[in-house]
Design a protein around this motif. Structure first.
Motif, PDB file in Angstrom:
ATOM      1  N   HIS A 222      54.308-119.037  -1.112  1.00  0.00           N
ATOM      2  CA  HIS A 222      55.537-119.594  -1.690  1.00  0.00           C
ATOM      3  C   HIS A 222      56.672-118.577  -1.643  1.00  0.00           C
ATOM      4  O   HIS A 222      57.836-118.926  -1.442  1.00  0.00           O
ATOM      5  CB  HIS A 222      55.274-120.028  -3.137  1.00  0.00           C
ATOM      6  N   ILE A 223      56.306-117.298  -1.821  1.00  0.00           N
ATOM      7  CA  ILE A 223      57.283-116.215  -1.702  1.00  0.00           C
ATOM      8  C   ILE A 223      57.383-115.741  -0.251  1.00  0.00           C
ATOM      9  O   ILE A 223      58.467-115.509   0.283  1.00  0.00           O
ATOM     10  CB  ILE A 223      56.879-115.011  -2.590  1.00  0.00           C
ATOM     11  N   SER A 224      56.215-115.625   0.406  1.00  0.00           N
ATOM     12  CA  SER A 224      56.143-114.949   1.712  1.00  0.00           C
ATOM     13  C   SER A 224      56.638-115.780   2.883  1.00  0.00           C
ATOM     14  O   SER A 224      57.074-115.210   3.891  1.00  0.00           O
ATOM     15  CB  SER A 224      54.689-114.533   2.010  1.00  0.00           C
ATOM     16  N   CYS A 225      56.536-117.121   2.784  1.00  0.00           N
ATOM     17  CA  CYS A 225      56.842-117.930   3.962  1.00  0.00           C
ATOM     18  C   CYS A 225      58.252-117.654   4.476  1.00  0.00           C
ATOM     19  O   CYS A 225      58.494-117.639   5.690  1.00  0.00           O
ATOM     20  CB  CYS A 225      56.642-119.415   3.669  1.00  0.00           C
ATOM     21  N   PHE A 226      59.171-117.406   3.557  1.00  0.00           N
ATOM     22  CA  PHE A 226      60.548-117.145   3.974  1.00  0.00           C
ATOM     23  C   PHE A 226      60.689-115.753   4.604  1.00  0.00           C
ATOM     24  O   PHE A 226      61.422-115.582   5.575  1.00  0.00           O
ATOM     25  CB  PHE A 226      61.483-117.293   2.777  1.00  0.00           C
ATOM     26  N   THR A 227      59.988-114.755   4.031  1.00  0.00           N
ATOM     27  CA  THR A 227      60.060-113.416   4.618  1.00  0.00           C
ATOM     28  C   THR A 227      59.333-113.371   5.960  1.00  0.00           C
ATOM     29  O   THR A 227      59.727-112.618   6.855  1.00  0.00           O
ATOM     30  CB  THR A 227      59.470-112.345   3.667  1.00  0.00           C
ATOM     31  N   MET A 228      58.270-114.164   6.117  1.00  0.00           N
ATOM     32  CA  MET A 228      57.560-114.229   7.400  1.00  0.00           C
ATOM     33  C   MET A 228      58.489-114.734   8.495  1.00  0.00           C
ATOM     34  O   MET A 228      58.570-114.149   9.583  1.00  0.00           O
ATOM     35  CB  MET A 228      56.328-115.130   7.273  1.00  0.00           C
ATOM     36  N   ILE A 229      59.190-115.822   8.194  1.00  0.00           N
ATOM     37  CA  ILE A 229      60.138-116.372   9.178  1.00  0.00           C
ATOM     38  C   ILE A 229      61.280-115.393   9.413  1.00  0.00           C
ATOM     39  O   ILE A 229      61.713-115.166  10.547  1.00  0.00           O
ATOM     40  CB  ILE A 229      60.676-117.737   8.697  1.00  0.00           C
ATOM     41  N   GLN A 230      61.760-114.806   8.321  1.00  0.00           N
ATOM     42  CA  GLN A 230      62.888-113.870   8.409  1.00  0.00           C
ATOM     43  C   GLN A 230      62.574-112.685   9.313  1.00  0.00           C
ATOM     44  O   GLN A 230      63.352-112.340  10.215  1.00  0.00           O
ATOM     45  CB  GLN A 230      63.234-113.361   7.008  1.00  0.00           C
ATOM     46  N   TYR A 231      61.413-112.035   9.093  1.00  0.00           N
ATOM     47  CA  TYR A 231      61.052-110.868   9.897  1.00  0.00           C
ATOM     48  C   TYR A 231      60.748-111.252  11.343  1.00  0.00           C
ATOM     49  O   TYR A 231      61.068-110.501  12.275  1.00  0.00           O
ATOM     50  CB  TYR A 231      59.862-110.132   9.273  1.00  0.00           C
ATOM     51  N   PHE A 232      60.126-112.422  11.535  1.00  0.00           N
ATOM     52  CA  PHE A 232      59.856-112.874  12.902  1.00  0.00           C
ATOM     53  C   PHE A 232      61.164-113.090  13.661  1.00  0.00           C
ATOM     54  O   PHE A 232      61.320-112.638  14.803  1.00  0.00           O
ATOM     55  CB  PHE A 232      59.032-114.164  12.889  1.00  0.00           C
ATOM     56  N   LEU A 233      62.108-113.779  13.031  1.00  0.00           N
ATOM     57  CA  LEU A 233      63.397-114.026  13.679  1.00  0.00           C
ATOM     58  C   LEU A 233      64.142-112.731  13.954  1.00  0.00           C
ATOM     59  O   LEU A 233      64.801-112.584  14.988  1.00  0.00           O
ATOM     60  CB  LEU A 233      64.253-114.956  12.810  1.00  0.00           C
ATOM     61  N   SER A 234      64.026-111.789  13.018  1.00  0.00           N
ATOM     62  CA  SER A 234      64.700-110.502  13.179  1.00  0.00           C
ATOM     63  C   SER A 234      64.224-109.773  14.427  1.00  0.00           C
ATOM     64  O   SER A 234      65.020-109.197  15.175  1.00  0.00           O
ATOM     65  CB  SER A 234      64.450-109.635  11.937  1.00  0.00           C
ATOM     66  N   MET A 235      62.903-109.811  14.678  1.00  0.00           N
ATOM     67  CA  MET A 235      62.363-109.149  15.878  1.00  0.00           C
ATOM     68  C   MET A 235      62.541-110.018  17.119  1.00  0.00           C
ATOM     69  O   MET A 235      62.733-109.495  18.217  1.00  0.00           O
ATOM     70  CB  MET A 235      60.889-108.813  15.676  1.00  0.00           C
ATOM     71  N   ALA A 236      62.467-111.329  16.961  1.00  0.00           N
ATOM     72  CA  ALA A 236      62.650-112.224  18.110  1.00  0.00           C
ATOM     73  C   ALA A 236      64.036-112.040  18.710  1.00  0.00           C
ATOM     74  O   ALA A 236      64.218-112.081  19.932  1.00  0.00           O
ATOM     75  CB  ALA A 236      62.426-113.680  17.696  1.00  0.00           C
ATOM     76  N   ILE A 237      65.031-111.811  17.840  1.00  0.00           N
ATOM     77  CA  ILE A 237      66.393-111.631  18.328  1.00  0.00           C
ATOM     78  C   ILE A 237      66.514-110.322  19.097  1.00  0.00           C
ATOM     79  O   ILE A 237      67.278-110.203  20.059  1.00  0.00           O
ATOM     80  CB  ILE A 237      67.400-111.702  17.157  1.00  0.00           C
TER      81      ILE A 237
END
Length: 440
Positions: free
Chosen positions: A235-250
């Protein structure tokens, strides 16, 4: 409110840990820089693809860290262990699934992303060995979350030193085939990193078993797998998981653009990126400290002091970065010569390094305030902010790198824009939004 000494006592072990941890990036780049430009570019592309997947686990651990820090701040110590062990079990399960998926789909994925045949082949060779590190790295980050969350961060330094020492030695013997070992080139660099991550995990297990009061923190038993606990973390992590993935994907999009400019430009970008990552270490350390101290502060009823704390940490981060930038501007060739002896390559990398220095002054502030948002438990807001900034970032790099095909140093101006927008929106959010009573 935390004093300079208390902030530094949490920060410096994280800083030393990140420094030692990033020796993996620096040594891989330095050793392969003396092999060939293709090997250097392949380690950049393969390494970034690995990190894109790894950040899913890292994002999950950041959410776990926020929960652990909140329970620690509340004095609810026995609730820490279930978060740690249930999170570790879930993270290991993710590692197995993602390893299997990457093993099957790596070849067509890399072929789709990379145009140069030489870089494609070397990148695939590096990546298919590197992905075995998921099995160790995905659990490593949970131990990191545990020790940062309970503010016992010195162990991070010790673990990272073990990992760095193993990686440096194995890079030397496996990349070049020294001491009777086979000469493996890019495969050797990947294998060295995997073994280094395994050694770090072994150290964490031994330290936790021998040095920590496992009963106090509820670490003495695992119990049954608890989906409810995992869902609370998610519930807390799902947003940080997407956030960090997008940060590196970019970042990967950035390097895709440069790969289309040629092997030379990709090599320059990887050298400068390696320096960039090292410069970012003190910022990351203080940002991680901001994240966990904000969560601890709110847990102990100090919501009104959060902005004051972030301002204090941001000043520390900015002063340290000024010193780092001065070193890079005064001694650019000495720093860049770690990665290559070729005079032309050194000269071509200098302008890009100067652009990165400018972006780092802004990053030293932006990262602290941005991580402060996550520390409040508002990871959904942090994700929304990240996505908004990254949409602009992606459009900019596609136009500058792929359409206009500007030089490497112009492409790196994306970092200046990225951190400027992040700083502006983070400060606005912290001043205007209602985050003070967020329950997690």
């Amino acid at each position: 409110m935390y004093t300079n000494k208390e902030i530094w006592n949490v920060t410096y072990p994280i800083f030393l840990g990140l420094l030692a941890q990033n020796v993996i990036n620096v040594t891989d780049t330095a050793f392969l820089g003396h092999v060939s430009e293709v090997a250097l570019g392949a380690s950049a592309m393969g390494g970034l693809l690995y990190i894109c997947v790894y950040t899913v686990a890292f994002g999950f651990s950041v959410g776990s860290q926020i929960l652990i820090a909140r329970r620690n701040g509340e004095g609810n110590y026995h609730a820490v262990g279930p978060i740690m062990w249930q999170g570790s079990a879930f993270s290991l399960g993710m590692a197995v699934l993602l390893l299997a998926a990457m093993y099957v789909f790596a070849e067509p994925l890399i072929r789709l992303l990379i145009t140069s045949d030489a870089i494609y082949e070397a990148t695939y060779e590096f990546f298919i060995w590197r992905i075995w590190g998921f099995l160790f790295a995905f659990v490593n980050v949970m131990f990191r979350a545990l020790y940062i969350g309970i503010t016992k961060t010195k162990v991070l330094t010790m673990s990272a030193i073990v990992m760095a020492a193993v990686n440096v030695i194995l890079d030397y013997v496996l990349v070049f085939g020294e001491w009777g070992f086979p000469e493996m080139g890019v495969r050797g660099a990947a294998l060295a990193s995997v073994i280094a991550e395994a050694s770090s995990l072994l150290f964490y297990f031994i330290y936790t078993y021998t040095k920590i009061d496992r009963r106090k923190y509820g670490l003495h038993r695992f119990g049954q797998f608890d989906w409810n606990m995992v869902m609370r973390i998610l519930h807390i992590s799902c947003f940080t998981m997407i956030q960090y993935f997008l940060s590196m994907a970019i970042w990967f999009v950035f390097f895709m653009a440069l790969e289309r400019l040629g092997e030379r430009q990709l090599a320059i970008a990887n050298i400068v990126r390696s320096v960039y990552v090292v410069m970012l270490i003190p910022v990351q350390a203080l940002s991680t400290t901001a994240n966990t101290l904000v969560s601890n502060l709110i847990g102990s009823g100090g919501s009104s002091k959060v902005i004051q704390l972030l301002n204090h940490i941001a000043r520390m981060s900015f002063y340290i970065m000024i010193a780092c930038v001065i070193l890079c501007v005064v001694f650019p060739h000495s720093i860049l010569s770690i990665y290559t002896n070729e005079e032309a390559l050194l000269h071509e990398s200098t302008l890009a390094l100067y652009v990165v220095c400018a972006s780092m002054l802004i990053a030293s502030l932006a990262n602290v305030y941005f991580n402060g948002i996550s520390g409040t438990g508002n990871t959904q807001a942090a994700l929304g902010l990240e996505i908004g900034v990254q949409i602009f970032y992606a459009l900019y790099i596609i136009i500058i790198g792929m359409v206009i095909q500007a030089p490497v140093e112009i492409c790196f101006t994306t970092e200046v824009i990225y951190y400027t927008l992040m700083l502006i929106f983070s400060v606005i959010y912290l001043k205007k939004a209602k985050w003070q009573n967020k329950k997690i």
